[in-house]
Write a protein that holds these residues in place. Structure first.
Motif, PDB file in Angstrom:
ATOM      1  N   CYS A  60       0.839  -1.233  -0.067  1.00  0.00           N
ATOM      2  CA  CYS A  60      -0.036   0.208  -0.039  1.00  0.00           C
ATOM      3  C   CYS A  60       0.831   1.109  -0.023  1.00  0.00           C
ATOM      4  N   ALA A  61       2.220   1.202  -0.346  1.00  0.00           N
ATOM      5  CA  ALA A  61       3.049   2.385  -0.240  1.00  0.00           C
ATOM      6  C   ALA A  61       3.782   2.302  -1.621  1.00  0.00           C
ATOM      7  N   TYR A  62       4.629   3.434  -1.689  1.00  0.00           N
ATOM      8  CA  TYR A  62       5.473   3.492  -2.826  1.00  0.00           C
ATOM      9  C   TYR A  62       6.936   3.888  -2.394  1.00  0.00           C
ATOM     10  N   PHE A  63       7.802   3.711  -3.330  1.00  0.00           N
ATOM     11  CA  PHE A  63       9.139   4.240  -3.026  1.00  0.00           C
ATOM     12  C   PHE A  63       9.688   4.451  -4.450  1.00  0.00           C
ATOM     13  N   THR A  64      10.828   5.308  -4.505  1.00  0.00           N
ATOM     14  CA  THR A  64      11.449   5.720  -5.727  1.00  0.00           C
ATOM     15  C   THR A  64      12.413   4.876  -5.910  1.00  0.00           C
ATOM     16  N   GLY A  65      12.164   4.123  -6.743  1.00  0.00           N
ATOM     17  CA  GLY A  65      13.407   2.899  -7.236  1.00  0.00           C
ATOM     18  C   GLY A  65      14.307   3.350  -8.598  1.00  0.00           C
ATOM     19  N   THR A  66      15.274   2.819  -8.664  1.00  0.00           N
ATOM     20  CA  THR A  66      16.154   3.101  -9.643  1.00  0.00           C
ATOM     21  C   THR A  66      17.351   2.141 -10.383  1.00  0.00           C
ATOM     22  N   VAL A  67      17.195   1.922 -11.408  1.00  0.00           N
ATOM     23  CA  VAL A  67      18.250   1.189 -11.903  1.00  0.00           C
ATOM     24  C   VAL A  67      19.039   1.920 -13.190  1.00  0.00           C
ATOM     25  N   GLY A  68      20.270   1.500 -13.258  1.00  0.00           N
ATOM     26  CA  GLY A  68      21.240   2.157 -14.234  1.00  0.00           C
ATOM     27  C   GLY A  68      22.478   1.320 -14.390  1.00  0.00           C
ATOM     28  N   VAL A  69      23.140   1.598 -15.471  1.00  0.00           N
ATOM     29  CA  VAL A  69      24.087   0.858 -15.973  1.00  0.00           C
ATOM     30  C   VAL A  69      25.205   1.585 -16.956  1.00  0.00           C
ATOM     31  N   VAL A  70      26.289   1.337 -16.786  1.00  0.00           N
ATOM     32  CA  VAL A  70      27.193   1.953 -17.752  1.00  0.00           C
ATOM     33  C   VAL A  70      28.057   1.101 -18.123  1.00  0.00           C
ATOM     34  N   GLN A  71      28.435   0.643 -19.434  1.00  0.00           N
ATOM     35  CA  GLN A  71      29.347   0.061 -19.957  1.00  0.00           C
ATOM     36  C   GLN A  71      30.542   0.866 -20.621  1.00  0.00           C
ATOM     37  N   LEU A  72      31.532   0.520 -20.309  1.00  0.00           N
ATOM     38  CA  LEU A  72      32.746   1.513 -20.446  1.00  0.00           C
ATOM     39  C   LEU A  72      33.927   0.424 -20.872  1.00  0.00           C
ATOM     40  N   GLU A  73      34.379   0.348 -22.068  1.00  0.00           N
ATOM     41  CA  GLU A  73      35.626  -0.506 -22.439  1.00  0.00           C
ATOM     42  C   GLU A  73      35.479  -2.035 -21.868  1.00  0.00           C
ATOM     43  N   LYS A  74      34.316  -2.514 -21.871  1.00  0.00           N
ATOM     44  CA  LYS A  74      34.211  -3.974 -21.363  1.00  0.00           C
ATOM     45  C   LYS A  74      33.939  -3.927 -20.019  1.00  0.00           C
ATOM     46  N   ARG A  75      34.015  -2.853 -19.251  1.00  0.00           N
ATOM     47  CA  ARG A  75      33.599  -2.828 -17.736  1.00  0.00           C
ATOM     48  C   ARG A  75      32.111  -2.489 -17.545  1.00  0.00           C
ATOM     49  N   GLU A  76      31.613  -2.966 -16.428  1.00  0.00           N
ATOM     50  CA  GLU A  76      30.206  -2.659 -16.280  1.00  0.00           C
ATOM     51  C   GLU A  76      30.148  -1.987 -14.741  1.00  0.00           C
ATOM     52  N   TYR A  77      29.364  -0.936 -14.825  1.00  0.00           N
ATOM     53  CA  TYR A  77      29.210  -0.049 -13.634  1.00  0.00           C
ATOM     54  C   TYR A  77      27.711   0.135 -13.351  1.00  0.00           C
ATOM     55  N   ARG A  78      27.297  -0.670 -12.379  1.00  0.00           N
ATOM     56  CA  ARG A  78      25.812  -0.883 -12.199  1.00  0.00           C
ATOM     57  C   ARG A  78      25.359  -0.177 -11.025  1.00  0.00           C
ATOM     58  N   LEU A  79      24.234   0.737 -11.159  1.00  0.00           N
ATOM     59  CA  LEU A  79      23.823   1.310  -9.865  1.00  0.00           C
ATOM     60  C   LEU A  79      22.087   0.819  -9.840  1.00  0.00           C
ATOM     61  N   ALA A  80      21.710   0.417  -8.751  1.00  0.00           N
ATOM     62  CA  ALA A  80      20.304  -0.081  -8.590  1.00  0.00           C
ATOM     63  C   ALA A  80      19.737   0.077  -7.180  1.00  0.00           C
ATOM     64  N   SER A  81      18.732   0.257  -6.987  1.00  0.00           N
ATOM     65  CA  SER A  81      18.007   0.092  -5.533  1.00  0.00           C
ATOM     66  C   SER A  81      18.408  -0.912  -4.651  1.00  0.00           C
ATOM     67  N   TYR A  82      18.342  -2.068  -5.424  1.00  0.00           N
ATOM     68  CA  TYR A  82      18.753  -3.314  -4.648  1.00  0.00           C
ATOM     69  C   TYR A  82      20.420  -3.478  -4.172  1.00  0.00           C
ATOM     70  N   LEU A  83      20.949  -2.368  -4.944  1.00  0.00           N
ATOM     71  CA  LEU A  83      22.567  -2.598  -4.429  1.00  0.00           C
ATOM     72  C   LEU A  83      22.694  -1.285  -3.340  1.00  0.00           C
ATOM     73  N   GLY A  84      21.567  -0.583  -2.968  1.00  0.00           N
ATOM     74  CA  GLY A  84      21.850   0.456  -2.000  1.00  0.00           C
ATOM     75  C   GLY A  84      21.861   1.963  -3.034  1.00  0.00           C
ATOM     76  N   ALA A  85      21.442   1.965  -4.303  1.00  0.00           N
ATOM     77  CA  ALA A  85      21.519   3.188  -4.843  1.00  0.00           C
ATOM     78  C   ALA A  85      20.304   4.005  -4.472  1.00  0.00           C
ATOM     79  N   GLN A  86      20.443   5.297  -4.423  1.00  0.00           N
ATOM     80  CA  GLN A  86      19.374   6.171  -3.926  1.00  0.00           C
ATOM     81  C   GLN A  86      19.189   7.414  -4.944  1.00  0.00           C
ATOM     82  N   VAL A  87      18.102   7.690  -5.135  1.00  0.00           N
ATOM     83  CA  VAL A  87      17.776   8.936  -6.095  1.00  0.00           C
ATOM     84  C   VAL A  87      17.979  10.333  -5.376  1.00  0.00           C
ATOM     85  N   VAL A  88      19.151  11.112  -5.485  1.00  0.00           N
ATOM     86  CA  VAL A  88      19.471  12.234  -4.859  1.00  0.00           C
ATOM     87  C   VAL A  88      18.816  13.489  -5.147  1.00  0.00           C
TER      88      VAL A  88
END
Length: 284
Positions: A180-208
Motif C-alpha cells: 500500500c506504499a510507494y518508493f522511488t526505485g532506480t536502475v542504471g548501468v554504464v558499459q565502458l571498455e568492457k567494464r560494467e558499472y551498475r547502480l540499482a535500488s537493490y544495491l543501495g542506490a538512491q535518487v538524490v
C-alpha cells in the motif's frame, strides 16, 4: 505478476538519424491487440493490429505484427496506412550483454507494475528502412534493445539511454508501488571498455536529485547523473490499464543530454550526447 502487456524497444542509430521501433501487445484472450510504433525526429506513427495478427514473445524479443517481423537479430518492416509507409530490413550484430538481469531481486516484488529488461546495450546495425519516402540507412550503425512487461507503466518515471565513447549508458527512476506504499526505485548501468558499472535500488542506490530536467543517482561512492537540455516532445502510446494503450507519454529519440559518472573524486565518464534518447514523465 500477470503480464497484461509486453513491448520491445529497438533503437537504430547512424551518424545523422535515429529510428526507434516499438513492437507491443496488450490485453488477454479475445481482447488481445498489437501495436507497432515508429519514432523518428519528425514524430511518431502508431499502427494497430488485431490479436490474430499479433504474435509477440514476452520472454525474448521475437515475433510479428502483421507482415512486420522482429528479433534480436534484426527487423523487417512492411507498413502502409493513410499516414505511414514503411519498408525495409536491418540486421543486428552480436549483443552487448549485461552480467545479469537489470532488475535483480526488484523483479520479484509483489504488485510490481512493470518489469524492465535489457537485451543489448550496444550492437551493430546494418541495412535500410524507408519511412514516408525518407531512407534511414545504417552501415555499421549502433543499436540498443530493451523490453517492458507487466500491467502498466509507472505513474511517473524518467528513462534515458545513449551511446558514449567506448560504450553505452542507461539510467531510469520510477515511482514503484509496494503493497500500500510507494518508493522511488532506480536502475542504471554504464558499459565502458568492457567494464560494467551498475547502480540499482537493490544495491543501495538512491535518487538524490530528480526534477527540472535532471536525475542524479548515488550508490556509496559511485554517482551517475544526467541533465537534459529540454523535455521530450514526441507523443507515444503506452499502457495505462490491463486493456488499454491510451496513455500518452513523451519521448525524444535524439536529444541533447549531459552524462557524468563519478567514482569518488574520479570522473570515469563525462560526455555531452546529441544522440540521447529520453522519456521524462515527471511532474516538475
Amino acid at each position: 505478476m500477470t503480464d497484461r502487456f509486453c513491448g520491445w524497444y529497438f533503437k537504430c542509430q547512424n551518424d545523422f538519424d535515429t529510428l526507434a521501433v516499438i513492437a507491443a501487445k496488450y490485453g488477454q484472450g479475445a481482447g488481445q491487440r498489437g501495436l507497432l510504433q515508429l519514432v523518428c525526429k519528425k514524430g511518431s506513427f502508431s499502427i494497430p493490429f488485431p490479436g490474430c495478427a499479433a504474435a509477440i514473445c514476452s520472454d525474448t524479443p521475437q515475433g510479428r505484427l502483421g507482415q512486420n517481423h522482429f528479433s534480436q537479430y534484426g527487423l523487417r518492416l512492411s507498413v502502409k496506412t493513410n499516414d505511414c509507409t514503411a519498408q525495409g530490413m536491418v540486421r543486428f550484430g552480436p549483443p552487448s550483454l549485461l552480467r545479469y538481469d537489470i532488475m535483480g531481486p526488484l523483479g520479484l516484488l509483489p504488485g510490481l507494475q512493470c518489469r524492465h529488461r535489457i537485451i543489448s546495450m550496444r550492437h551493430r546495425v546494418d541495412g535500410e528502412i524507408w519511412l514516408n519516402g525518407e531512407c534511414y540507412r545504417f552501415a555499421n550503425g549502433l543499436g540498443y534493445l530493451e523490453g517492458d512487461r507487466g500491467k502498466a507503466f509507472p505513474d511517473w518515471y524518467v528513462w534515458t539511454q545513449s551511446f558514449v565513447p567506448g560504450g553505452s549508458v542507461m539510467l531510469a527512476a520510477a515511482r514503484v508501488p509496494v503493497a500500500c506504499a510507494y518508493f522511488t526505485g532506480t536502475v542504471g548501468v554504464v558499459q565502458l571498455e568492457k567494464r560494467e558499472y551498475r547502480l540499482a535500488s537493490y544495491l543501495g542506490a538512491q535518487v538524490v536529485k530528480l526534477g527540472q530536467g535532471e536525475l542524479v543517482v548515488r550508490q556509496q561512492n559511485l554517482q551517475l547523473s544526467v541533465q537534459f537540455a529540454k523535455k521530450p516532445q514526441i507523443a507515444l502510446q503506452a499502457p495505462d490499464s490491463p486493456k488499454s494503450m491510451e496513455r500518452v507519454i513523451w519521448e525524444s529519440p535524439r536529444c541533447e543530454a549531459h552524462y557524468e559518472l563519478r567514482l569518488g573524486n574520479r570522473v570515469l565518464l563525462e560526455f555531452v550526447s546529441h544522440d540521447a534518447s529520453a522519456e521524462y514523465e515527471y511532474p516538475d
